[in-house]
Design a protein around this motif. Structure first.
Motif, PDB file in Angstrom:
ATOM      1  N   GLY A  27       0.312  -1.304   0.215  1.00 38.42           N
ATOM      2  CA  GLY A  27      -0.105   0.270   0.137  1.00 38.42           C
ATOM      3  C   GLY A  27       0.236   1.068  -0.016  1.00 38.42           C
ATOM      4  N   GLU A  28       1.757   0.858   0.840  1.00 43.83           N
ATOM      5  CA  GLU A  28       2.823   2.792   0.599  1.00 43.83           C
ATOM      6  C   GLU A  28       3.394   2.626  -0.406  1.00 43.83           C
ATOM      7  OE1 GLU A  28       6.222   2.251   3.742  1.00 43.83           O
ATOM      8  OE2 GLU A  28       4.637   1.051   5.359  1.00 43.83           O
ATOM      9  N   ALA A  29       3.391   1.831  -1.610  1.00 51.15           N
ATOM     10  CA  ALA A  29       3.940   2.329  -3.089  1.00 51.15           C
ATOM     11  C   ALA A  29       2.208   2.564  -4.243  1.00 51.15           C
ATOM     12  CB  ALA A  29       4.233   1.159  -3.580  1.00 51.15           C
ATOM     13  N   THR A  30       0.949   1.521  -3.551  1.00 48.42           N
ATOM     14  CA  THR A  30       0.485   1.753  -4.376  1.00 48.42           C
ATOM     15  C   THR A  30      -0.939   3.555  -4.499  1.00 48.42           C
ATOM     16  OG1 THR A  30      -1.514   0.527  -3.305  1.00 48.42           O
ATOM     17  CG2 THR A  30       0.208  -0.595  -5.032  1.00 48.42           C
ATOM     18  N   GLU A  31      -0.900   3.844  -3.107  1.00 48.50           N
ATOM     19  CA  GLU A  31      -1.722   4.545  -3.044  1.00 48.50           C
ATOM     20  C   GLU A  31      -1.164   5.519  -3.196  1.00 48.50           C
ATOM     21  OE1 GLU A  31      -4.155   3.387   1.148  1.00 48.50           O
ATOM     22  OE2 GLU A  31      -1.949   3.766   1.838  1.00 48.50           O
ATOM     23  N   SER A  59       1.759  -7.544   4.578  1.00 46.21           N
ATOM     24  CA  SER A  59       1.417  -6.087   3.975  1.00 46.21           C
ATOM     25  C   SER A  59       0.483  -6.551   3.328  1.00 46.21           C
ATOM     26  CB  SER A  59       2.444  -5.512   2.597  1.00 46.21           C
ATOM     27  OG  SER A  59       2.511  -5.801   1.897  1.00 46.21           O
ATOM     28  N   MET A  60      -0.086  -7.989   2.734  1.00 40.12           N
ATOM     29  CA  MET A  60      -1.008  -8.273   1.505  1.00 40.12           C
ATOM     30  C   MET A  60      -2.507  -8.091   2.908  1.00 40.12           C
ATOM     31  SD  MET A  60       0.102  -8.199  -1.233  1.00 40.12           S
ATOM     32  CE  MET A  60      -1.396  -8.851  -2.121  1.00 40.12           C
ATOM     33  N   LYS A  61      -1.643  -8.582   3.794  1.00 38.27           N
ATOM     34  CA  LYS A  61      -3.306  -8.245   4.852  1.00 38.27           C
ATOM     35  C   LYS A  61      -3.839  -6.766   5.562  1.00 38.27           C
ATOM     36  CE  LYS A  61      -0.799 -12.716   7.472  1.00 38.27           C
ATOM     37  NZ  LYS A  61      -0.441 -12.714   8.495  1.00 38.27           N
ATOM     38  N   SER A 132       9.557  10.953   1.755  1.00 39.21           N
ATOM     39  CA  SER A 132       9.559   8.650   2.033  1.00 39.21           C
ATOM     40  C   SER A 132       8.299   7.998   2.908  1.00 39.21           C
ATOM     41  CB  SER A 132      11.301   8.281   2.834  1.00 39.21           C
ATOM     42  OG  SER A 132      11.341   9.854   4.505  1.00 39.21           O
ATOM     43  N   MET A 133       8.961   7.203   3.338  1.00 40.64           N
ATOM     44  CA  MET A 133       7.269   6.179   4.030  1.00 40.64           C
ATOM     45  C   MET A 133       7.618   5.526   4.428  1.00 40.64           C
ATOM     46  SD  MET A 133       4.517   5.857   4.749  1.00 40.64           S
ATOM     47  CE  MET A 133       3.776   7.364   3.948  1.00 40.64           C
ATOM     48  N   CYS A 134       7.597   5.744   5.829  1.00 41.44           N
ATOM     49  CA  CYS A 134       7.557   4.286   6.833  1.00 41.44           C
ATOM     50  C   CYS A 134       8.333   3.941   7.631  1.00 41.44           C
ATOM     51  CB  CYS A 134       6.515   3.349   6.581  1.00 41.44           C
ATOM     52  SG  CYS A 134       6.286   2.107   7.862  1.00 41.44           S
ATOM     53  N   HIS A 135       9.251   3.029   6.809  1.00 41.71           N
ATOM     54  CA  HIS A 135      11.050   2.523   6.898  1.00 41.71           C
ATOM     55  C   HIS A 135      11.797   2.921   5.270  1.00 41.71           C
ATOM     56  CE1 HIS A 135       8.858  -1.128   9.445  1.00 41.71           C
ATOM     57  NE2 HIS A 135      10.353  -0.620  10.253  1.00 41.71           N
ATOM     58  N   GLN A 209       5.115   8.765   8.893  1.00 38.56           N
ATOM     59  CA  GLN A 209       5.216   8.267   9.848  1.00 38.56           C
ATOM     60  C   GLN A 209       5.247   6.185   9.620  1.00 38.56           C
ATOM     61  OE1 GLN A 209       4.064   9.053  13.921  1.00 38.56           O
ATOM     62  NE2 GLN A 209       3.687   7.487  14.675  1.00 38.56           N
ATOM     63  N   ASN A 210       4.574   6.288   8.952  1.00 37.23           N
ATOM     64  CA  ASN A 210       3.476   5.057   8.957  1.00 37.23           C
ATOM     65  C   ASN A 210       2.763   3.990   8.030  1.00 37.23           C
ATOM     66  OD1 ASN A 210       0.795   5.798   9.832  1.00 37.23           O
ATOM     67  ND2 ASN A 210       1.670   5.425  11.877  1.00 37.23           N
ATOM     68  N   PRO A 211       2.635   3.096   7.659  1.00 35.27           N
ATOM     69  CA  PRO A 211       1.698   2.960   6.241  1.00 35.27           C
ATOM     70  C   PRO A 211       0.375   3.303   6.830  1.00 35.27           C
ATOM     71  CG  PRO A 211       3.220   0.262   7.581  1.00 35.27           C
ATOM     72  CD  PRO A 211       2.694   1.939   8.779  1.00 35.27           C
ATOM     73  N   PHE A 212       0.136   4.515   7.135  1.00 41.05           N
ATOM     74  CA  PHE A 212      -1.133   5.049   7.580  1.00 41.05           C
ATOM     75  C   PHE A 212      -1.348   6.121   6.414  1.00 41.05           C
ATOM     76  CE2 PHE A 212      -1.865   1.177   9.887  1.00 41.05           C
ATOM     77  CZ  PHE A 212      -2.639   0.842   9.349  1.00 41.05           C
ATOM     78  N   SER A 213       0.018   6.925   6.154  1.00 44.08           N
ATOM     79  CA  SER A 213       0.456   7.674   6.282  1.00 44.08           C
ATOM     80  C   SER A 213       0.334   7.925   4.380  1.00 44.08           C
ATOM     81  CB  SER A 213       1.657   8.453   7.186  1.00 44.08           C
ATOM     82  OG  SER A 213       1.110   8.333   8.397  1.00 44.08           O
ATOM     83  N   ALA A 214       0.554   6.835   3.650  1.00 49.06           N
ATOM     84  CA  ALA A 214       1.211   6.939   1.659  1.00 49.06           C
ATOM     85  C   ALA A 214       0.045   8.440   1.248  1.00 49.06           C
ATOM     86  CB  ALA A 214       0.766   6.154   1.470  1.00 49.06           C
ATOM     87  N   LYS A 215      -0.836   8.395   1.817  1.00 50.42           N
ATOM     88  CA  LYS A 215      -1.726   9.818   0.621  1.00 50.42           C
ATOM     89  C   LYS A 215      -1.595  11.051   1.376  1.00 50.42           C
ATOM     90  CE  LYS A 215      -5.985   6.265  -0.225  1.00 50.42           C
ATOM     91  NZ  LYS A 215      -7.337   6.033  -0.349  1.00 50.42           N
ATOM     92  N   ALA A 216      -1.383  10.802   2.873  1.00 43.55           N
ATOM     93  CA  ALA A 216      -1.312  12.216   3.115  1.00 43.55           C
ATOM     94  C   ALA A 216       0.607  12.679   2.578  1.00 43.55           C
ATOM     95  CB  ALA A 216      -0.734  11.839   4.555  1.00 43.55           C
ATOM     96  N   VAL A 217       1.616  11.429   2.346  1.00 41.55           N
ATOM     97  CA  VAL A 217       2.124  11.973   1.484  1.00 41.55           C
ATOM     98  C   VAL A 217       2.213  12.522   0.571  1.00 41.55           C
ATOM     99  CG1 VAL A 217       4.471  11.740   1.391  1.00 41.55           C
ATOM    100  CG2 VAL A 217       4.370  10.324   3.217  1.00 41.55           C
ATOM    101  N   ALA A 218       1.721  11.522  -0.560  1.00 44.64           N
ATOM    102  CA  ALA A 218       1.423  12.616  -1.750  1.00 44.64           C
ATOM    103  C   ALA A 218       0.545  13.403  -1.855  1.00 44.64           C
ATOM    104  CB  ALA A 218       0.140  10.892  -2.399  1.00 44.64           C
TER     105      ALA A 218
END
Length: 226
Positions: A27-31, A59-61, A132-135, A209-218
Motif C-alpha cells: 500500500g505504501e507504493a500503490t496509494e 502487507s497483503m493483509k 519517504s514513507m515509514c521504513h 510515519q507509518n503505512p497509514f500515511s502514504a496518501k498524506a505524503v502524496a
C-alpha cells in the motif's frame, strides 16, 4: 512535459539471515503512486538492484479494493514488481521528486546504496523534493548535501518509530532503529500516535510515519508541485 516522480522500492526478500520473508509494503507504493498519477504526474520505479521487487506478505493483509485494483494493473505488475529500473538507468534531471516506499526490506538495501543517494541529492539540489514513507526513511539517513553534511541534519522528519517497531514485534530482527539513527544524524524526529496517519514537511523534505500515511505524503507533495 511535466517532470516525473521516482518511486524507490526494495529488492530484499527476507529479514537479514532469517527465513522470515519481507519486501515492499504494498500500500505504501500503490496509494502514493495512484494519487500522484491522478494529479497528472508520471511515475517510474527504481530499486537498488533493478528488476524483481518482492512484496512483504504481511502487507497483503492490509489491503483494500483500491490497493488491490492498482496492484493488479499490468503497468504496476511490470514496471514496479517485475522490471524496476536500476539506478544506472535513471537520469535525475527527469524527476521533480523521489519517494522512498517502505516495508522492512528497505532497512537492508536502502541505507548504503550510493547510486540512489546520488540520485536523491541531485534531485534535491535541483529544487526537487525528497520524500519517504515509514521504513523508507532508511533511504534518507546517509544522503549528504553538497557541503558534505547529512541532508536530514537539523530538519523535521518522521518515519517508523522505535515504539512502532516494538509493537510490530520486529525489534530483535531489524539491523537498527530508523528513529535512533535519524536522531544521531542530527534530525528532529517527530512522531504521532502509533499507526495513525502522520506526515510532515520541512522545506523540500516530506516524510510519513507509518503505512497509514502514504496518501498524506502524496497530498503534501502534490500541493507543493501545484
Amino acid at each position: 512535459m511535466k517532470k516525473k516522480v521516482l518511486i524507490v522500492l526494495t529488492n530484499t526478500t527476507r529479514y537479514g539471515q532469517t527465513a522470515d520473508p519481507t519486501g515492499l509494503w504494498l500500500g505504501e507504493a500503490t496509494e502514493f503512486a495512484q494519487l500522484v498519477q491522478e494529479a497528472g504526474y508520471r511515475v517510474d520505479y527504481v530499486s537498488p538492484n533493478g528488476g524483481f521487487v518482492p512484496l512483504d506478505p504481511r502487507s497483503m493483509k492490509y489491503t483494500d479494493e483500491e490497493i488491490m485494483a492498482f496492484y493488479e494493473t499490468a503497468d504496476f505488475q511490470q514496471r514496479a514488481l517485475t522490471a524496476s529500473l536500476a539506478p544506472s538507468q535513471v537520469n535525475p534531471d527527469d524527476y521533480i521528486a523521489i519517494y522512498y516506499a517502505g516495508g522492512h526490506g528497505v532497512m537492508w538495501d536502502f541505507p548504503d546504496n550510493q547510486p540512489l543517494q546520488q540520485i536523491a541529492a541531485s534531485i534535491y539540489a535541483s529544487g526537487g523534493f525528497v520524500t519517504s514513507m515509514c521504513h523508507g526513511i532508511a533511504g534518507l539517513l546517509n544522503i549528504r548535501t553538497a557541503d558534505g553534511g547529512y541532508l536530514i541534519a537539523g530538519r523535521d522528519i518522521t518515519g517508523f518509530t522505535k515504539s512502532e517497531e516494538w509493537l510490530a514485534g520486529k525489534k530483535s530482527v531489524v539491523p537498527f532503529f530508523n528513529q535512533t539513527v535519524a536522531e544521531k544524524r542530527g534530525a528532529h524526529f517527530k512522531k504521532h500516535r502509533a499507526y495513525r496517519e502522520y506526515a510532515i514537511q520541512d522545506g523540500q523534505l516530506i516524510t510519513g510515519q507509518n503505512p497509514f500515511s502514504a496518501k498524506a505524503v502524496a497530498r503534501l507533495l502534490i500541493q507543493n508541485l501545484a
